[in-house]
Design an enzyme around this catalytic site. Structure first.
Site, mmCIF file in Angstrom:
data_model
loop_
_atom_site.group_PDB
_atom_site.id
_atom_site.type_symbol
_atom_site.label_atom_id
_atom_site.label_comp_id
_atom_site.label_asym_id
_atom_site.label_seq_id
_atom_site.Cartn_x
_atom_site.Cartn_y
_atom_site.Cartn_z
ATOM 1 N N ASP A 106 23.257 5.561 86.912
ATOM 2 C CA ASP A 106 24.496 5.809 87.659
ATOM 3 C C ASP A 106 25.723 5.307 86.903
ATOM 4 O O ASP A 106 26.854 5.663 87.241
ATOM 5 C CB ASP A 106 24.425 5.176 89.059
ATOM 6 C CG ASP A 106 24.188 3.666 89.055
ATOM 7 O OD1 ASP A 106 24.058 3.072 87.968
ATOM 8 O OD2 ASP A 106 24.147 3.073 90.154
ATOM 9 N N GLU A 107 25.506 4.436 85.893
ATOM 10 C CA GLU A 107 26.660 3.848 85.188
ATOM 11 C C GLU A 107 27.477 4.891 84.438
ATOM 12 O O GLU A 107 28.624 4.622 84.071
ATOM 13 C CB GLU A 107 26.202 2.761 84.213
ATOM 14 C CG GLU A 107 25.530 1.613 84.918
ATOM 15 C CD GLU A 107 25.480 0.327 84.105
ATOM 16 O OE1 GLU A 107 26.181 0.225 83.084
ATOM 17 O OE2 GLU A 107 24.726 -0.572 84.502
HETATM 18 O O1 DAU Z 1 23.172 0.762 87.436
HETATM 19 C C1 DAU Z 1 22.057 0.994 86.618
HETATM 20 C C2 DAU Z 1 22.056 -0.002 85.490
HETATM 21 O O2 DAU Z 1 21.710 -1.256 86.053
HETATM 22 C C3 DAU Z 1 21.082 0.351 84.376
HETATM 23 O O3 DAU Z 1 21.478 1.558 83.796
HETATM 24 C C4 DAU Z 1 21.017 -0.742 83.318
HETATM 25 O O4 DAU Z 1 20.018 -0.439 82.365
HETATM 26 C C5 DAU Z 1 20.677 -2.043 84.001
HETATM 27 O O5 DAU Z 1 20.718 -3.085 83.063
HETATM 28 C C6 DAU Z 1 21.652 -2.337 85.145
HETATM 29 O O6 DAU Z 1 22.974 -2.652 84.671
HETATM 30 P P1 DAU Z 1 23.835 -3.850 85.308
HETATM 31 O O7 DAU Z 1 24.798 -4.314 84.311
HETATM 32 O O8 DAU Z 1 24.339 -3.472 86.655
HETATM 33 O O9 DAU Z 1 22.638 -4.913 85.536
HETATM 34 P P2 DAU Z 1 22.524 -6.492 85.257
HETATM 35 O O10 DAU Z 1 21.223 -6.919 85.854
HETATM 36 O O11 DAU Z 1 22.803 -6.857 83.849
HETATM 37 O O12 DAU Z 1 23.698 -7.060 86.161
HETATM 38 C C7 DAU Z 1 23.768 -6.807 87.561
HETATM 39 C C8 DAU Z 1 25.030 -7.443 88.071
HETATM 40 O O13 DAU Z 1 24.908 -8.873 87.987
HETATM 41 C C9 DAU Z 1 26.261 -7.100 87.270
HETATM 42 O O14 DAU Z 1 27.383 -7.035 88.154
HETATM 43 C C10 DAU Z 1 26.433 -8.275 86.318
HETATM 44 C C11 DAU Z 1 25.930 -9.436 87.151
HETATM 45 N N1 DAU Z 1 25.304 -10.555 86.399
HETATM 46 C C12 DAU Z 1 24.295 -10.231 85.544
HETATM 47 C C13 DAU Z 1 23.641 -11.219 84.835
HETATM 48 C C14 DAU Z 1 22.531 -10.894 83.855
HETATM 49 C C15 DAU Z 1 25.687 -11.854 86.612
HETATM 50 O O15 DAU Z 1 26.618 -12.138 87.419
HETATM 51 N N2 DAU Z 1 25.065 -12.851 85.917
HETATM 52 C C16 DAU Z 1 24.046 -12.584 85.027
HETATM 53 O O16 DAU Z 1 23.512 -13.528 84.409
#
Ligand code: DAU
Ligand code: NAD
Length: 369
Positions: A136-137
Site C-alpha cells: 500500500d506504500e
Molecule cells: O504498509 C506496508 C509496508 O509495511 C510494507 O510494504 C513494508 O515492507 C513493511 O516494512 C511495512 O512498512 P512500515 O514502515 O510501515 O513498517 P515498520 O514495521 O518499519 O514500521 C511500522 C510503523 O512503526 C512506522 O510508522 C514506523 C514505526 N516504527 C518502526 C520501527 C521499526 C517505530 O516507531 N519504531 C521502530 O523501531
C-alpha cells in the site's frame, strides 16, 4: 520434471511472508509442489522452511536477477504459476542505502518478467500466472480524514523502498499491457505474525520487551498503519491466484487501523500479563520488566522521527471482497495474542536470526537517533 503435480515457484520463500505462504500452500494443497528461489539475505532464513515435506519442496539458493537461473528453473520444473515476494522490504534500510532496493526490487523483478515472457509467451504460449506482491506504500501517505486507498488512487511513493516497489508494479503492468503476460498484483498493508524478522515494529517490540531493551518510538508515535495478519494475506493471495483477473490490482487490508503507540501499549500489556503469571517465563526472560514486577511501558523511548515518515495508511479492500471473496479472519486480539505466543514459544528462532552483529547494529542505531 513431469509428474501429475502442479509446480509453483515462490521467490523470497525464505522471508517472512514467503515462508508463511509456502507453509500454507503445502498444508492446504496436496497436489502442489513448491520451488523456492531465495538469495538468503539477512531477511531470509532456511530454518523457517525446516520440517516441511522434502518431496514437495525444492529450495534453490539464488538471486532473482540471475535470469538464466530463473529461465532454467521455469523449464526444469514446468512452472505455470510464479508468486513473487522477493524484495528488500524495510523502509529504514532503504533510507540508509537505497541501491539494494533498486537492484532487487526493480532490476530483480524485471529479470523475472523477462524470463517468464521468454518461457511462457514464446511459441504458441502456455497458460500461466505471474503474481506480484506489492504494498500500500506505493499510494503515499493519508491525512487523518482522508478516505482509505482504493486501486484507483494515484501512485505517490515517498521512500526509496516504496518508489522501488512502485517501479516494479509499473513493469509488471507494462509486461501485461504490451506483451500479454498474465499478471496479477496485490497491494497490501502492514503484515504481522510468525517468522517476521525483528526489525519491523511488532517483532522488534516483542523481543525488546522480553530483553528489557528500549522500545524506540519514532516521532510522536501517532502514525497509523492497517495491521494485516500474514495468514489473512496468504489467503488473499491464494484467492487471487484462483479468482483474480489478469491485469488487475487488488488492495488487501486487515480492517485494523491503529496508531503505533496503541500497538506498542498492547504488546506491553500482553507480555506483562503472560510473564507476570509464569515463573518459567520470568526465569527465561529475567530482564523483562514484568519479571521484576514493573511495567514494560517503562521501556518506551521517543526517538528522532524517520525521515519522510508516512503518517497514515488505510486500505479499502472492497474490490478484493467482491471479486476474490476475501475477508480478513483475524481480529486485533486474536492476531496479536497468537503472534506474542509464537515469539514466546520460538525463542531459538528469533535468537538464531538476530546474530550478534545485528543486535549491536540495532543498539547503536537507536542510541544515535
Ligand atoms: O504498509 C506496508 C509496508 O509495511 C510494507 O510494504 C513494508 O515492507 C513493511 O516494512 C511495512 O512498512 P512500515 O514502515 O510501515 O513498517 P515498520 O514495521 O518499519 O514500521 C511500522 C510503523 O512503526 C512506522 O510508522 C514506523 C514505526 N516504527 C518502526 C520501527 C521499526 C517505530 O516507531 N519504531 C521502530 O523501531
Ligand atoms: P522479507 O524482507 O522478510 O523477505 C524477503 C525475502 O526475499 C528474503 O527471504 C530474502 O532473502 C529474499 N530476497 C531478497 N533479495 C533477493 C534476491 N535478489 N533474490 C532472491 N531473493 C531475494 O520480506 P517480507 O516482509 O516477507 O515481504 C515480502 C514481499 O511482500 C515484499 O515484496 C514486500 O515488499 C511485500 N510487502 C510486505 C509487507 C510487510 O508488511 N512485510 C507489506 C506489504 C508488502
Amino acid at each position: 520434471m513431469s509428474d501429475s503435480r502442479e509446480h509453483i515457484m515462490v521467490t523470497g520463500g525464505a522471508g517472512f511472508i514467503g515462508v508463511n505462504f509456502v507453509r500454507r500452500v503445502l498444508a492446504t494443497r496436496p497436489t502442489v509442489s513448491v520451488v523456492v528461489l531465495d538469495a538468503l539475505t539477512y531477511a531470509g532464513n532456511g530454518t523457517s522452511l525446516e520440517q516441511l515435506p522434502a518431496d514437495r519442496l525444492h529450495f534453490v539458493h539464488g538471486d532473482i536477477r540471475d535470469q538464466r537461473l530463473v529461465d532454467r528453473l521455469l523449464r526444469e520444473h514446468e512452472i505455470r504459476t510464479l508468486v513473487h515476494f522477493a524484495a528488500e522490504s524495510h523502509v529504514d534500510r532503504s533510507i540508509d542505502g537505497p541501491d539494494a532496493f533498486v537492484a532487487t526490487n526493480i532490476d530483480g523483478t524485471h529479470s523475472l518478467l523477462k524470463a517468464a515472457r521468454e518461457y511462457w509467451l514464446s511459441g504458441s504460449g502456455t497458460p500461466h500466472r505471474f503474481h506480484h506482491v506489492s504494498t500500500d506504500e506505493v499510494y503515499g501517505s493519508l491525512g487523518s480524514e482522508d478516505p482509505p486507498f482504493t486501486e484507483r488512487n494515484q501512485y505517490q511513493p515517498n521512500s526509496p523502498y516504496s518508489a522501488s516497489k512502485a517501479g516494479s508494479d509499473h513493469l509488471v503492468r507494462a509486461y501485461h499491457h504490451t506483451f500479454g503476460l498474465e499478471v496479477t498484483t496485490t497491494n497490501c498493508s502492514n503484515n504481522y505474525g510468525p517468522y517476521q524478522f525483528p526489525e519491523k515494529l511488532i517483532p522488534l517490540m516483542i523481543v525488546n520487551i522480553l530483553e528489557g531493551k528500549p522500545l524506540p518510538i519514532y516521532g510522536d508515535g501517532m502514525q497509523v498503519r492497517d495491521w494485516l495478519h500474514v495468514e489473512d494475506h496468504c489467503r488473499a493471495i491464494e484467492a487471487c491466484l484462483d479468482r483474480g483477473v489478469a491485469g488487475e490490482l487488488y488492495n488487501i487490508g486487515g480492517a485494523n487501523e491503529r496508531p503505533n503507540l496503541e500497538i506498542v501499549g498492547k504488546l506491553c500489556e500482553m507480555i506483562d500479563e503472560r510473564v507476570g503469571a509464569s515463573s518459567d517465563l520470568a526465569s527465561r526472560f529475567p530482564d523483562c520488566p514484568a519479571s521484576k514486577g514493573s511495567s514494560s511501558q517503562s521501556l518506551v523511548t521517543y526517538v528522532t522521527d524517520r525521515p519522510g515518515h508516512d503518517r497514515r495508511y488505510a486500505i479499502d479492500f472492497s474490490k478484493a471482497a467482491a471479486d476474490l471473496e476475501y475477508q480478513p479472519q483475524e481480529t486485533f486480539d486474536s492476531g496479536f495474542s497468537g503472534t506474542v505466543d509464537w515469539y514466546l514459544e520460538n525463542e531459538p528462532w528469533w535468537r538464531g536470526v538476530m546474530d550478534g552483529s545485528y543486535r549491536q547494529w540495532l543498539d547503536s542505531n537507536y542510541a544515535s537517533r
